[in-house]
Design a protein around this motif. Structure first.
Motif, PDB file in Angstrom:
ATOM      1  N   THR A   1      50.492  18.705  -3.956  1.00 38.40           N
ATOM      2  CA  THR A   1      50.577  17.759  -2.852  1.00 38.40           C
ATOM      3  C   THR A   1      49.836  18.323  -1.660  1.00 38.40           C
ATOM      4  OG1 THR A   1      52.678  18.711  -2.134  1.00 38.40           O
ATOM      5  CG2 THR A   1      52.801  16.777  -3.549  1.00 38.40           C
ATOM      6  N   GLY A   2      49.151  17.479  -0.987  1.00 40.84           N
ATOM      7  CA  GLY A   2      48.479  17.851   0.252  1.00 40.84           C
ATOM      8  C   GLY A   2      49.299  17.343   1.413  1.00 40.84           C
ATOM      9  N   THR A   3      49.282  16.018   1.560  1.00 39.40           N
ATOM     10  CA  THR A   3      50.079  15.370   2.599  1.00 39.40           C
ATOM     11  C   THR A   3      50.870  14.248   1.938  1.00 39.40           C
ATOM     12  OG1 THR A   3      48.387  13.728   3.128  1.00 39.40           O
ATOM     13  CG2 THR A   3      48.279  15.844   4.318  1.00 39.40           C
TER      14      THR A   3
ATOM     15  N   ASP B   1      48.826  11.457   0.427  1.00 36.83           N
ATOM     16  CA  ASP B   1      47.965  11.709  -0.736  1.00 36.83           C
ATOM     17  C   ASP B   1      48.570  11.113  -2.004  1.00 36.83           C
ATOM     18  OD1 ASP B   1      46.210  13.099   0.847  1.00 36.83           O
ATOM     19  OD2 ASP B   1      46.928  15.080   0.236  1.00 36.83           O
ATOM     20  N   GLU B   2      47.698  10.819  -2.952  1.00 34.91           N
ATOM     21  CA  GLU B   2      48.150  10.370  -4.268  1.00 34.91           C
ATOM     22  C   GLU B   2      48.887  11.517  -4.956  1.00 34.91           C
ATOM     23  OE1 GLU B   2      47.910   7.577  -6.364  1.00 34.91           O
ATOM     24  OE2 GLU B   2      47.481   6.560  -4.486  1.00 34.91           O
TER      25      GLU B   2
ATOM     26  N   CYS C   1      49.806  14.080  -7.719  1.00 32.05           N
ATOM     27  CA  CYS C   1      49.106  14.631  -8.861  1.00 32.05           C
ATOM     28  C   CYS C   1      49.774  15.948  -9.251  1.00 32.05           C
ATOM     29  CB  CYS C   1      47.618  14.835  -8.577  1.00 32.05           C
ATOM     30  SG  CYS C   1      47.275  15.920  -7.201  1.00 32.05           S
TER      31      CYS C   1
END
Length: 175
Positions: A59-61, A64-65, A67
């Motif tokens: 996770t980034g933010t 974000d999608e 994944c």
């Protein structure tokens, strides 16, 4: 799958216990036979299956999608398995009693020198590291009631601090 003999071990972090619905889900999992422990924080989120596969969310933010990375038998999978075992050993076990909602009988004890069912719930959540506010929210108590119950437990144990109470409770199987 628990009914078919599959063993599930779950470690959750303390902030997760304050999220809406998590206590009910965790309590249901405990009733079904899932082993649950709590830590202050988790180094990484991870799903392991028989030391053969791991799913690591990326996770980034929040925008974000979602994944994830799927790990197969490899050095990184072995490291993730070892990390889980270390976190598991240092986590505090939860039981269904600790997550139940207090009822009238929780305030009554059969022995004046022993903790009540409510006291045991308070101690279990305290030992799991929840704050007073989180404990009161989970058990639907006022802060004053929690403080009174903790003072009573400290008097029963003959201790002066919450740290001493936690040690006493663990040594005498109060939680």
């Amino acid at each position: 799958m628990v009914a078919q003999g599959v063993r599930y071990r779950v470690v959750i972090d303390q902030p997760a216990l304050t999220e809406p619905g998590v206590i009910a889900e965790t309590s249901e999992s405990l009733r079904q036979g899932v082993e649950v422990r709590v830590v202050a924080s988790l180094p990484i989120k991870l799903i392991l299956a028989d030391s053969e596969l791991a799913l690591v969310p990326l996770t980034g933010t929040p925008a974000d999608e979602p994944c994830a990375v799927l790990l197969h038998r490899a050095g990184l999978l072995t490291a993730m398995d070892a990390l889980f075992e270390v976190v598991w050993r240092h986590a505090h076990p939860l039981d269904e009693l600790a997550l139940g909602n207090p009822a009238a009988e929780d305030f009554a004890g059969t022995d004046a020198d022993a903790p009540t069912a409510l006291d045991r719930k308070i101690l279990a959540l305290m030992l799991a590291g929840l704050t007073d506010q989180a404990i009161t929210a989970q058990l639907n108590l006022s802060l004053r009631t929690l403080q009174r119950r903790l003072r009573h437990l400290m008097d029963l144990a003959g201790v002066q601090s919450r740290m001493q109470l936690g040690w006493y409770a663990a040594r005498h199987d109060w939680a």
